[in-house]
Design an enzyme around this catalytic site. Structure first.
Site, PDB file in Angstrom:
ATOM      1  N   HIS A  20       0.840  -1.202   0.000  1.00 42.32           N
ATOM      2  CA  HIS A  20       0.000   0.000   0.000  1.00 42.32           C
ATOM      3  C   HIS A  20       0.875   1.253   0.000  1.00 42.32           C
ATOM      4  O   HIS A  20       0.666   2.175  -0.800  1.00 42.32           O
ATOM      5  CB  HIS A  20      -0.903  -0.052   1.237  1.00 42.32           C
ATOM      6  CG  HIS A  20      -1.730   1.160   1.481  1.00 42.32           C
ATOM      7  ND1 HIS A  20      -3.108   1.149   1.414  1.00 42.32           N
ATOM      8  CD2 HIS A  20      -1.408   2.436   1.821  1.00 42.32           C
ATOM      9  CE1 HIS A  20      -3.581   2.347   1.690  1.00 42.32           C
ATOM     10  NE2 HIS A  20      -2.560   3.144   1.950  1.00 42.32           N
ATOM     11  N   GLU A  21       1.857   1.286   0.895  1.00 47.50           N
ATOM     12  CA  GLU A  21       2.672   2.495   1.041  1.00 47.50           C
ATOM     13  C   GLU A  21       3.689   2.650  -0.084  1.00 47.50           C
ATOM     14  O   GLU A  21       3.801   3.709  -0.697  1.00 47.50           O
ATOM     15  CB  GLU A  21       3.386   2.483   2.398  1.00 47.50           C
ATOM     16  CG  GLU A  21       2.470   2.442   3.606  1.00 47.50           C
ATOM     17  CD  GLU A  21       1.569   3.658   3.728  1.00 47.50           C
ATOM     18  OE1 GLU A  21       1.840   4.687   3.072  1.00 47.50           O
ATOM     19  OE2 GLU A  21       0.579   3.578   4.477  1.00 47.50           O
ATOM     20  N   HIS A  47       0.819   4.253  -2.871  1.00 50.10           N
ATOM     21  CA  HIS A  47       1.059   5.698  -2.854  1.00 50.10           C
ATOM     22  C   HIS A  47       2.328   6.087  -3.601  1.00 50.10           C
ATOM     23  O   HIS A  47       2.461   7.222  -4.064  1.00 50.10           O
ATOM     24  CB  HIS A  47       1.165   6.190  -1.402  1.00 50.10           C
ATOM     25  CG  HIS A  47      -0.110   6.086  -0.632  1.00 50.10           C
ATOM     26  ND1 HIS A  47      -1.318   6.503  -1.141  1.00 50.10           N
ATOM     27  CD2 HIS A  47      -0.369   5.615   0.614  1.00 50.10           C
ATOM     28  CE1 HIS A  47      -2.268   6.296  -0.245  1.00 50.10           C
ATOM     29  NE2 HIS A  47      -1.729   5.754   0.830  1.00 50.10           N
ATOM     30  N   GLU A  97      -6.608   6.533  -1.514  1.00 49.24           N
ATOM     31  CA  GLU A  97      -6.578   5.355  -0.643  1.00 49.24           C
ATOM     32  C   GLU A  97      -7.144   4.133  -1.362  1.00 49.24           C
ATOM     33  O   GLU A  97      -6.659   3.008  -1.185  1.00 49.24           O
ATOM     34  CB  GLU A  97      -7.359   5.618   0.639  1.00 49.24           C
ATOM     35  CG  GLU A  97      -6.747   6.675   1.542  1.00 49.24           C
ATOM     36  CD  GLU A  97      -5.304   6.372   1.909  1.00 49.24           C
ATOM     37  OE1 GLU A  97      -4.919   5.182   1.967  1.00 49.24           O
ATOM     38  OE2 GLU A  97      -4.542   7.325   2.117  1.00 49.24           O
TER      39      GLU A  97
END
Length: 767
Positions: A448-449, A453, A506
């Site tokens: 996710h990070e 992103h 997100e």
């Protein structure tokens, strides 16, 4: 937030005010990568919340001060007439206020109030030693916030803008239109909204005047060579007056600056010393550019043993999505887990190629970031995240890079799950879920990070007119055409997508995590192979499906709005997987052991790769194309996250009759219904009087205003059945035009406004 805070009722507090008292107050914000089960978020601190903290502080000081210990406080409360249960409620409320840095839940934006009578709380406060020592001050604080602490007024029950809720980012008379105008003004002056608040006054002539107030130690003092001096003046913009001032938060920021000056003596590297110097410059003068410079040094400071960051960081809690909450943290590196993340970083360039979009939609060169697992020593803010990907400045992220942080001791707490409290899962899944939830979430947070992103390239035209992409060769994978729109100088993701920017991003990052966790290389990095690897994948997907259902707690039906960005994103992903069909995900209504209605989710693990992965592939490609080429898809995302609107339900006549959210008729359209909240999506889709293009067409007539970046022409639209067939004229007029024909927006319009059948429709804009 403490579990016992659930006993507190959800209510509301007060506005920011455009007077001097408001200058001391901070706004709200958020952090990426919050835990799925509530986790932590940033909290907006209202005017009343700050005073509420002042009321609480004398009652519950640290033991070293020699004041009341818990036993003494308990005896005092009981002597004032509280029962044991009421005293416990008092402690729960106090813990909640400190945990959330205010009286609003840091994950969900709703107000909580003391679960005991107001009169008894008043007796505890006014009979305390603090009141004995400072009677006028304590009584004045109580008189200011006592009533609002318990208020049941509907507008005060949650955070929002205008009539939708309260916020301290804006004065109480500001509306969403004011926020949009202010953002346009800030963009025109190349000013960031991160450290600002907006206050509106209306003159005797009825003309609005806006004050953009920057957070800084200095107010009116002229300082030579400060880049901010030229910005501090009055402006005329689009018929309104704007005035840029500074000095917001001055006393608080003065203390921050003093301690940062002392911290410079302990800097381990020159990068850290220069970073601190720029932070001091930023907070003193109100300069976001200085904070960017400090963030650049922070990015360059690779592999520190002690990690820290501070500033106006996340914009989740601003109702418009542009202003940040002030936060700061200090943490120590967990070397063992960090080693796994280092392997993930080393594989990042290869893994990026696995994502389902063209190479042109990725940065020209992957900027290798730091990715460490940290154990938090302190996190100053309204909540503690599970993971962070910062800085959030788009220009830095595109050219300098970023850092990824996984907060290990936060995740360890999130792992704790009691079997009897697991909702919505089948019995046979519960033990597996408990065993693998923690390890699977490590994988999800890492992906996710770093690759969620951390992926993507914004298409930008700079102030000189130069592009950072080849206009001739870059093709939008959704339309098959050349890129038709992009970001201009001064525009950012937050400023252009505003209220849905956080949820959208997100959603993209969470989807990347689900998609790439299927990769054996990723699972191997985290030490999972064979059956264990398959269980990690299954539980990760199951956790997302369950989180999508839990997300409904954060939806407000009355306002058709979501109160939490991560939860809106997770609900959208649940919808995508449900609509993939073929039995991949099912949600079955059941009756709980208490005899009340319940639900159960089922994920077919054998179809994750064959059905789920292709569905996510299509969805991710669409999200990527819309974000990075700035094709605004606000209606599509908002409708996708509406619990009452589902393509899987296909909006047949029987569903339309039974749905409580389908009550209205389109004016003058006969019997064709239109979703009321879709008709008021902030002017993205506005139902108007019907303008038939072909009187012989049997389809319902509609006239819809589409706001876009097009050429201002009025264009007829044609519709083609997704199953093939003749193109037919459709009763739809693009009054403000669209940059290009978007299949997603077109499908939304047909589905939402016309109630089409299973085949679906695709609208094409003639050249």
């Amino acid at each position: 937030m403490p579990a016992k805070l659930a006993s507190a009722r959800l209510l509301a507090g007060g506005d920011a005010r455009p007077g001097p008292e408001a200058r001391q107050l901070a706004g709200g914000g958020g952090v990426r990568g919050a835990p799925m089960n509530g986790g932590s978020r940033k909290q907006e601190v209202s005017l009343r919340s700050e005073q509420l903290l002042q009321v609480r502080a004398p009652l519950c000081p640290p033991p070293v001060t020699g004041c009341l210990d818990p036993d003494q406080l308990r005896q005092h409360a009981l002597a004032e007439g509280l029962t044991e249960e009421e005293y416990q409620a008092f402690l729960v409320y106090t813990a909640g206020v400190y945990s959330n840095m205010g009286n609003y839940k840091s994950f969900g934006d709703t107000k909580f109030v003391p679960n005991l009578p107001k009169e008894k709380l008043e007796r505890v406060i006014l009979g305390s030693k603090a009141a004995e020592q400072h009677p006028e001050e304590v009584r004045g604080l109580w008189q200011t916030c006592g009533e609002l602490m318990f208020s049941l007024e509907s507008r005060l029950r949650h955070l929002g803008l205008g009539k939708e809720g309260i916020t301290t980012y804006f004065s109480g008379n500001c509306t969403m239109e004011d926020a949009k105008l202010a953002q346009d003004f800030l963009d025109s002056q190349n000013l960031s909204a991160y450290n600002t608040r907006l206050f509106k006054e209306v003159g005797q002539d009825g003309k609005p005047c806006y004050e953009v107030r920057l957070a800084s130690v200095l107010s009116t003092e002229p300082i030579l060579d400060s880049e901010m001096n030229s910005k501090l003046k009055s402006y005329e913009f689009q018929g309104s007056n704007f005035r840029v001032t500074r000095g917001d938060y001055a006393p608080i920021l003065q203390k921050v600056v003093e301690h940062l000056e002392k911290a410079k003596a302990y800097a381990a590297t020159s990068h850290q010393e220069q970073m601190l110097a720029q932070y001091i410059e930023s907070f003193t003068h109100g300069s976001i550019e200085a904070h960017k410079k400090g963030s650049r040094f922070w990015i360059q400071d690779k592999g520190p043993i002690v990690e820290s960051y501070i500033g106006f960081i996340e914009s989740y809690r601003d109702p418009f999505g542009s202003r940040g909450e002030f936060e700061g943290f200090v943490a120590m590196v967990n070397k063992a887990m960090s080693a796994k993340f280092e392997w993930l970083v080393a594989s990042a360039e290869q893994l990026l190629k696995e994502l389902p979009w063209p190479p042109a939609f990725e940065k020209d060169k992957f900027l290798t970031p730091d990715f460490t697992s940290l154990d938090v020593l302190t996190f100053a803010g309204s909540g503690i995240p599970a993971g962070i990907n910062i800085p959030n400045y788009d220009d830095l992220r595109q050219t300098e890079g970023f850092k990824n942080v996984s907060l290990g001791n936060v995740l360890a707490v999130a792992y704790a799950t009691q079997r009897e409290k697991l909702t919505f899962l089948e019995e046979e899944d519960k033990d597996l879920y408990i065993r693998w939830k923690g390890p699977s979430f490590d994988v999800q947070v890492g992906l996710h990070e770093l690759l969620g992103h951390g992926s993507g390239k914004l298409f930008v035209q700079d102030e000189k007119g130069a592009f950072n992409f080849d206009q001739e060769t870059v093709i939008n994978p959704e339309t098959g055409e050349q890129i038709q729109s992009w970001y201009r100088s001064g525009e950012t993701w937050d400023s252009k997508f505003s209220t849905i920017a956080s949820s959208y991003e997100e959603c993209r990052a969470e989807s990347v995590g689900l998609y790439l966790c299927l990769n054996p290389q990723v699972l191997g990095i985290f030490g999972f192979e064979g059956a264990d690897a398959e269980d990690v994948v299954y539980v990760n997907w199951l956790n997302m499906v369950r989180a999508g259902l839990l997300a409904l707690e954060f939806y407000t039906p009355e306002a058709s709005s979501w109160r939490q960005a991560h939860m809106q994103a997770r609900f959208v992903i649940l919808r995508v997987l449900l609509e993939a069909g073929e039995g991949l995900v099912t949600v079955t209504p059941t009756t709980g052991s208490d005899g009340r209605p319940d639900a159960q989710v089922h994920l077919d693990r054998n179809k994750i790769r064959t059905v789920g992965k292709p569905a996510l592939e299509r969805f991710l490609r669409r999200l990527q194309a819309q974000k990075y080429s700035f094709l605004s898809m606000r209606p599509q995302l908002l409708a996708s996250s509406d619990p009452f609107l589902s393509a899987s339900q296909r909006m047949g006549p029987s569903w339309r009759r039974s749905s409580p959210s389908w009550p209205q008729l389109m004016p003058g359209s006969g019997s064709a219904p239109v979703k009321p909240h879709l008709a008021r999506l902030e002017a993205d889709l506005r139902g108007l009087s019907p303008t038939p293009l072909n009187q012989g067409c049997k389809w319902p007539p509609f006239c819809v205003c589409l706001k876009g970046q097009g050429r201002g022409r009025s264009s007829d639209l044609g519709a083609t059945s997704a199953e093939g067939g003749d193109t037919k004229p459709f009763h739809l007029t693009a009054l403000s035009s669209l940059p290009s024909a978007s299949p997603v927006l077109s499908h939304l319009i047909c589905t939402a406004l016309c109630g089409v059948g299973k085949a679906g429709l695709r609208i094409r804009l003639p050249r």
